[in-house]
Scaffold this motif. Structure first.
Motif, mmCIF file in Angstrom:
data_model
loop_
_atom_site.group_PDB
_atom_site.id
_atom_site.type_symbol
_atom_site.label_atom_id
_atom_site.label_comp_id
_atom_site.label_asym_id
_atom_site.label_seq_id
_atom_site.Cartn_x
_atom_site.Cartn_y
_atom_site.Cartn_z
ATOM 1 N N ASP A 140 0.852 -1.190 0.000
ATOM 2 C CA ASP A 140 0.000 0.000 0.000
ATOM 3 C C ASP A 140 0.887 1.238 0.000
ATOM 4 O OD1 ASP A 140 -1.857 1.973 0.304
ATOM 5 O OD2 ASP A 140 -2.542 1.340 2.298
ATOM 6 N N ALA A 143 0.921 4.118 2.732
ATOM 7 C CA ALA A 143 1.653 4.030 3.997
ATOM 8 C C ALA A 143 2.969 4.788 3.913
ATOM 9 C CB ALA A 143 1.910 2.571 4.359
ATOM 10 N N PRO A 162 1.674 8.970 5.705
ATOM 11 C CA PRO A 162 1.703 8.332 7.024
ATOM 12 C C PRO A 162 0.690 8.980 7.963
ATOM 13 C CG PRO A 162 3.559 9.835 6.793
ATOM 14 C CD PRO A 162 2.904 9.750 5.442
ATOM 15 N N GLN A 180 4.561 4.548 10.795
ATOM 16 C CA GLN A 180 4.483 4.652 9.336
ATOM 17 C C GLN A 180 5.448 5.693 8.784
ATOM 18 O OE1 GLN A 180 0.393 5.358 8.186
ATOM 19 N NE2 GLN A 180 -0.155 3.194 8.339
ATOM 20 N N LYS A 239 -6.219 9.421 10.846
ATOM 21 C CA LYS A 239 -6.705 8.257 10.089
ATOM 22 C C LYS A 239 -7.980 8.605 9.320
ATOM 23 C CE LYS A 239 -4.653 4.650 12.968
ATOM 24 N NZ LYS A 239 -4.881 3.509 13.888
#
Length: 238
Positions: A4, A7, A11, A16, A197
Motif C-alpha cells: 500500500d 503508507a 503516514p 508509518q 486516520k
C-alpha cells in the motif's frame, strides 16, 4: 516497500513515518551518488554534501522510536556524520559545484514523482494543530513536562532544549528528554491519531487515481535509481 503506497506517502501513525523517512533519505543518497559519479568522471574531489540521515516528522511523532532512541533518527547504512577528507574544501571548484548541482537534480528526480501529492497531505496533517480537540490535549503538554522536571513552555522550546543537549554531546540527557517527550505527547497522539486516520481515508478517496498511478511509478523510479547508482533504499528500524 509496503504494498500500500499510501503508507509511504501518507503516514498517519508514527511508525508509518519510517517508510517516509526512508524514501526522503533515498533521494539524498541518489543525489550523493550522482555527485560522486560526476566528480570521479571529472577527476575532482567529491563536493561536500549532507549525509543520508533520517529526520523526524514533527506533526506525526514516532513515539516508540523516540522512547528507544531519543531524537537522533540515525544515518542510512554506509553514512556517517564524519565527511571524508576529500570532501573538506574551503571553496569548491567550478567542477565540484557542477557536480553538486547534478546531485541535486538527481534528488529532485525522485522527489518530483511524489512531492506534489505528499505536500498536500502535510498541509492536511498540520491543520490538525488548530483542531479544538488537539488544542485541548496540548494544553496539558507543558504541565506534563514540568511534572518531569523539564522546563519548556511549549513543544518548540522543548525541541530547542533537546537540540542543545544533542549538540553538546549529552547523550544521556537527550535520551531522557526523548523518554519524557514520548510520555507527555502520548495523550496528544491519542487524540490526534484517530483524526489523522479519518483525514487519510478522505484523502485517499479524493486522490485515488493519483495514488494508483504512484503505486506503479514510484517503485519503478526507486528501482531505476538503485540500479543506476548501485544503492539501496533503507528505512529506520526500532
Amino acid at each position: 516497500m509496503p504494498s500500500d503506497i499510501s503508507a509511504v506517502l501518507l503516514p498517519s501513525t508514527g511508525p508509518q513515518t519510517r517508510w517516509t523517512q526512508g524514501l526522503d533519505t533515498f533521494g539524498t543518497l541518489a543525489g550523493k551518488a550522482a555527485a560522486r559519479s560526476c566528480a570521479r568522471s571529472r577527476g575532482v574531489a567529491m563536493p561536500q554534501m549532507m549525509p543520508g540521515m533520517f529526520f523526524r516528522i514533527m506533526d506525526i511523532p514516532d513515539l516508540p522510536f523516540i522512547r528507544l532512541h531519543g531524537f537522533n533518527g540515525g544515518f542510512a547504512p554506509g553514512e556517517s556524520s564524519v565527511a571524508p577528507p576529500a570532501a573538506v574544501a574551503s571553496t569548491p571548484s567550478p567542477a565540484q559545484q557542477q557536480c553538486a548541482q547534478e546531485g541535486m537534480r538527481a534528488g529532485r528526480e525522485l522527489k518530483d514523482v511524489y512531492a506534489p501529492l505528499q505536500s498536500q497531505w502535510w498541509t492536511r496533517t498540520a491543520s490538525l494543530r488548530r483542531d479544538p480537540r488537539v488544542e485541548a490535549a496540548y494544553r496539558h503538554f507543558g504541565e506534563c513536562l514540568s511534572d518531569h522536571g523539564v522546563q519548556a513552555k511549549d513543544e518548540n522550546a522543548f525541541f530547542a532544549l533537546a537540540d542543545q543537549r544533542m549538540q553538546s554531546g549529552d547523550t544521556a540527557g537527550a535520551q531522557h528528554l526523548g523518554d519524557v517527550y514520548a510520555t507527555c505527547m502520548a495523550p496528544v497522539e491519542a487524540v490526534r491519531e484517530p483524526l489523522r486516520k479519518k483525514l487519510k481515508d478522505q484523502f485517499r478517496t479524493v486522490h485515488a487515481a493519483e495514488l494508483k498511478r504512484l503505486s506503479t511509478t514510484l517503485p519503478a523510479k526507486i528501482h531505476e535509481l538503485e540500479k543506476r547508482y548501485g544503492i539501496e533504499i533503507s528505512f529506520p528500524t526500532p
